[in-house]
Write a protein that holds these residues in place. Structure first.
Motif, short mmCIF file in Angstrom:
data_model
loop_
_atom_site.label_atom_id
_atom_site.label_comp_id
_atom_site.label_asym_id
_atom_site.label_seq_id
_atom_site.Cartn_x
_atom_site.Cartn_y
_atom_site.Cartn_z
N ALA A 1 27.48 -4.66 -8.34
CA ALA A 1 27.27 -5.42 -9.58
C ALA A 1 25.95 -5.01 -10.20
O ALA A 1 24.98 -4.72 -9.50
CB ALA A 1 27.28 -6.91 -9.28
N LEU B 1 31.93 -4.53 -5.39
CA LEU B 1 32.99 -4.93 -6.31
C LEU B 1 34.35 -4.46 -5.83
O LEU B 1 34.47 -3.41 -5.22
CB LEU B 1 32.70 -4.35 -7.70
CG LEU B 1 31.42 -4.85 -8.36
CD1 LEU B 1 31.16 -4.08 -9.64
CD2 LEU B 1 31.51 -6.33 -8.65
N GLN C 1 37.52 -4.42 -10.49
CA GLN C 1 36.30 -4.79 -11.20
C GLN C 1 35.30 -3.64 -11.28
O GLN C 1 34.12 -3.86 -11.45
CB GLN C 1 35.62 -5.96 -10.48
CG GLN C 1 36.44 -7.22 -10.43
CD GLN C 1 35.74 -8.29 -9.62
OE1 GLN C 1 34.98 -7.99 -8.70
NE2 GLN C 1 35.99 -9.54 -9.96
N LYS D 1 32.45 -3.28 -13.93
CA LYS D 1 31.27 -4.15 -13.89
C LYS D 1 30.08 -3.44 -13.25
O LYS D 1 28.95 -3.87 -13.42
CB LYS D 1 31.58 -5.43 -13.13
CG LYS D 1 32.51 -6.35 -13.87
CD LYS D 1 32.70 -7.64 -13.14
CE LYS D 1 33.65 -8.54 -13.90
NZ LYS D 1 33.90 -9.79 -13.20
N GLY D 2 30.32 -2.36 -12.53
CA GLY D 2 29.24 -1.59 -11.94
C GLY D 2 28.84 -0.41 -12.79
O GLY D 2 28.13 0.49 -12.34
#
Length: 118
Positions: free
Chosen positions: A38, A49, A53, A56-57
């Motif tokens: 994250a 993550l 997802q 999101k990184g």
């Protein structure tokens, strides 16, 4: 700001989320990478993550027709971090440029942690 491609037929707009998804999936294909982390790592805690997802990184900044990508990653213990980072940079740059037609100015790798792969 979304990326834009201008040609004689019109303008193609590519959202930053799409670019982040391409970069995240491309990075996960590289050897030595455990996963994405994250972006906000307050208090020193790093969150690994899940596969859905990955974006999101990734932080994407588009400046006219050039892209700057920041990846927040967790690498596997025992791998050479510089080699893993170089592989990620090359893979992400290649995939973004070939899939979108836009040029990648920079790919920055931020190693947030090291984990033993199970």
């Amino acid at each position: 700001m979304p990326g834009k491609l201008v040609n004689n037929l019109g303008i193609v707009t590519i959202d930053d989320h799409v670019l982040a998804s391409i970069a995240g999936v491309s990075a996960m294909e590289c050897y030595g990478l455990v996963g994405m982390a994250a972006k906000s790592t307050a208090g020193g805690l790093v969150e690994l993550l899940k596969r859905d997802q990955l974006s999101k990184g990734v932080k994407v900044q588009t400046e006219e027709d050039e892209i700057v990508i920041d990846l927040f990653v967790i690498v596997e213990f025992g791998t050479r971090i510089s080699v893993v980072a170089t592989n990620i940079i090359e893979k992400v740059k290649y995939n973004i440029e070939n899939l979108t037609g836009m040029s990648v100015k920079k790919v920055n790798i931020n190693v947030q942690g090291v984990r033993v792969q199970k």
